[in-house]
Motif scaffolding. Structure first.
Motif, PDB file in Angstrom:
ATOM      1  N   ASP A   1      11.844   8.265 -17.140  1.00 60.94           N
ATOM      2  CA  ASP A   1      10.809   9.284 -17.274  1.00 60.94           C
ATOM      3  C   ASP A   1       9.436   8.692 -16.991  1.00 60.94           C
ATOM      4  OD1 ASP A   1      11.900  11.468 -20.010  1.00 60.94           O
ATOM      5  OD2 ASP A   1      12.371  11.390 -17.870  1.00 60.94           O
ATOM      6  N   VAL A   2       8.624   9.480 -16.289  1.00 63.62           N
ATOM      7  CA  VAL A   2       7.252   9.062 -16.025  1.00 63.62           C
ATOM      8  C   VAL A   2       6.478   9.046 -17.324  1.00 63.62           C
ATOM      9  CG1 VAL A   2       5.107   9.668 -14.862  1.00 63.62           C
ATOM     10  CG2 VAL A   2       7.309  10.080 -13.749  1.00 63.62           C
ATOM     11  N   LYS A   3       5.685   7.999 -17.515  1.00 62.12           N
ATOM     12  CA  LYS A   3       4.836   7.978 -18.685  1.00 62.12           C
ATOM     13  C   LYS A   3       3.395   7.798 -18.226  1.00 62.12           C
ATOM     14  CE  LYS A   3       4.665   6.383 -23.368  1.00 62.12           C
ATOM     15  NZ  LYS A   3       5.216   5.498 -24.386  1.00 62.12           N
ATOM     16  N   GLN A  25      -0.450   4.534 -16.013  1.00 65.21           N
ATOM     17  CA  GLN A  25       0.850   5.104 -15.647  1.00 65.21           C
ATOM     18  C   GLN A  25       1.837   3.975 -15.366  1.00 65.21           C
ATOM     19  OE1 GLN A  25       2.128   5.254 -12.080  1.00 65.21           O
ATOM     20  NE2 GLN A  25       0.269   4.853 -10.901  1.00 65.21           N
ATOM     21  N   MET A  27       4.710   4.468 -13.351  1.00 65.86           N
ATOM     22  CA  MET A  27       5.654   4.887 -12.309  1.00 65.86           C
ATOM     23  C   MET A  27       5.330   4.355 -10.927  1.00 65.86           C
ATOM     24  SD  MET A  27       8.344   6.343 -13.144  1.00 65.86           S
ATOM     25  CE  MET A  27       8.876   7.084 -11.611  1.00 65.86           C
ATOM     26  N   LYS A 100       4.256  16.723  -6.635  1.00 67.68           N
ATOM     27  CA  LYS A 100       4.426  16.913  -8.070  1.00 67.68           C
ATOM     28  C   LYS A 100       3.517  15.946  -8.807  1.00 67.68           C
ATOM     29  CE  LYS A 100       8.115  16.792 -11.517  1.00 67.68           C
ATOM     30  NZ  LYS A 100       9.562  16.569 -11.695  1.00 67.68           N
ATOM     31  N   TYR A 102       2.191  14.452 -12.676  1.00 67.20           N
ATOM     32  CA  TYR A 102       2.581  14.241 -14.065  1.00 67.20           C
ATOM     33  C   TYR A 102       1.313  13.992 -14.866  1.00 67.20           C
ATOM     34  CZ  TYR A 102       7.025  13.237 -11.756  1.00 67.20           C
ATOM     35  OH  TYR A 102       8.137  13.312 -10.976  1.00 67.20           O
TER      36      TYR A 102
ATOM     37  N   TYR B  36       3.578  25.076 -13.821  1.00 70.96           N
ATOM     38  CA  TYR B  36       3.500  24.241 -15.011  1.00 70.96           C
ATOM     39  C   TYR B  36       3.357  25.130 -16.244  1.00 70.96           C
ATOM     40  CZ  TYR B  36       2.533  20.027 -12.214  1.00 70.96           C
ATOM     41  OH  TYR B  36       2.615  18.969 -11.344  1.00 70.96           O
ATOM     42  N   THR B  44       3.236  20.646 -18.488  1.00 72.58           N
ATOM     43  CA  THR B  44       4.550  20.084 -18.184  1.00 72.58           C
ATOM     44  C   THR B  44       5.147  20.850 -17.015  1.00 72.58           C
ATOM     45  OG1 THR B  44       5.548  21.501 -19.861  1.00 72.58           O
ATOM     46  CG2 THR B  44       5.012  19.261 -20.511  1.00 72.58           C
TER      47      THR B  44
END
Lengths: 112, 115
Positions: A1-3, A25, A27, A100, A102, B36, B44
């Motif tokens: 999972d991306v943090k 980050q 990732m 995308k 995050y 999102y 999210t």
């Protein structure tokens, strides 16, 4: 999972202070972004970076600067905080393919 | 100028209702559209859509894109109080200049689900 982590969840500063907001980050994404979010105005892009030491102005860069010395870390700097910079600040990291993004948990900054 | 417009800006429904949120866009060289969900903290990710007419589904949420008419809808069936949130639509333009990776966000739709 991306943090994506941000240095503070809540911050209170005085007018004229220099403020640092940090984002990290894990990732290995090239792209990193700083937004501010205000009621009725939505998410607005302040600055972004697509490589170390590279930065590009977003839609509302005035009063802000950024630093990207390492790939995983993107800092937003308010050189002299003002009350109109009271806002929620969101950091994001992004994939290039598909775009995308995050988001970190956000920092709610109050300038008094 | 590239832009994303969401409607309605806010919506109040009761549990069990079905809702449809709208997102229309004007953007140069469309690449993808993303939805999102934002509760009290960070947005999210829900869906990313790149092709017209192909429904993306996750539980009670679904979304579809119409690239000819330049819009997307997000449907939520049998709403629950936990669906209360701001729903953000964003569009990724194609690569140009130094704007790689940018998203253009709409202002969001605030959904309130009453018990």
């Amino acid at each position: 999972d991306v943090k994506v982590t941000q240095s503070s969840r809540y911050l209170v500063k005085r007018t004229g202070e220099k403020v640092f907001l940090e984002c990290v980050q894990d990732m290995d994404h090239e792209n990193m972004f700083w937004y501010r979010q205000d009621p009725g105005l939505g998410l607005r892009l302040i600055y972004f970076s697509y490589d170390v030491k590279m930065k590009e102005k977003g839609d509302i860069p005035e009063g802000y600067s950024v630093s990207r010395e390492k790939k995983e870390r993107f800092s937003l700097i308010l050189e002299s905080a003002s009350t109109n910079q009271t806002s929620m600040y969101l950091c994001a990291t992004g994939e290039l393919a598909g775009r995308k993004q995050y988001f970190g948990p956000g920092t709610r900054l109050t300038v008094t | 100028e590239d832009k994303v417009v969401q409607s309605p800006l806010s919506l109040v429904v009761h549990e069990g209702d079905t809702v449809t949120l709208n997102c229309s866009y004007e953007v140069t060289n469309f690449r993808s559209l993303l939805w999102y969900k934002q509760e009290k903290k960070a947005p999210t990710f829900l869906f990313m859509l790149t092709s017209s007419g192909i429904e993306k589904k996750s539980g009670r949420l679904s979304s579809i894109l119409d690239k000819k008419e330049l819009f997307s809808i997000l449907n939520i069936t049998a709403t629950q109080t936990g669906d209360s949130a701001v729903y953000l639509c964003a569009v990724a333009p194609g690569n140009y200049g130094g704007s790689q990776g940018n998203l253009i966000f709409g202002k969001g739709t605030k959904l309130s689900v009453k018990p």
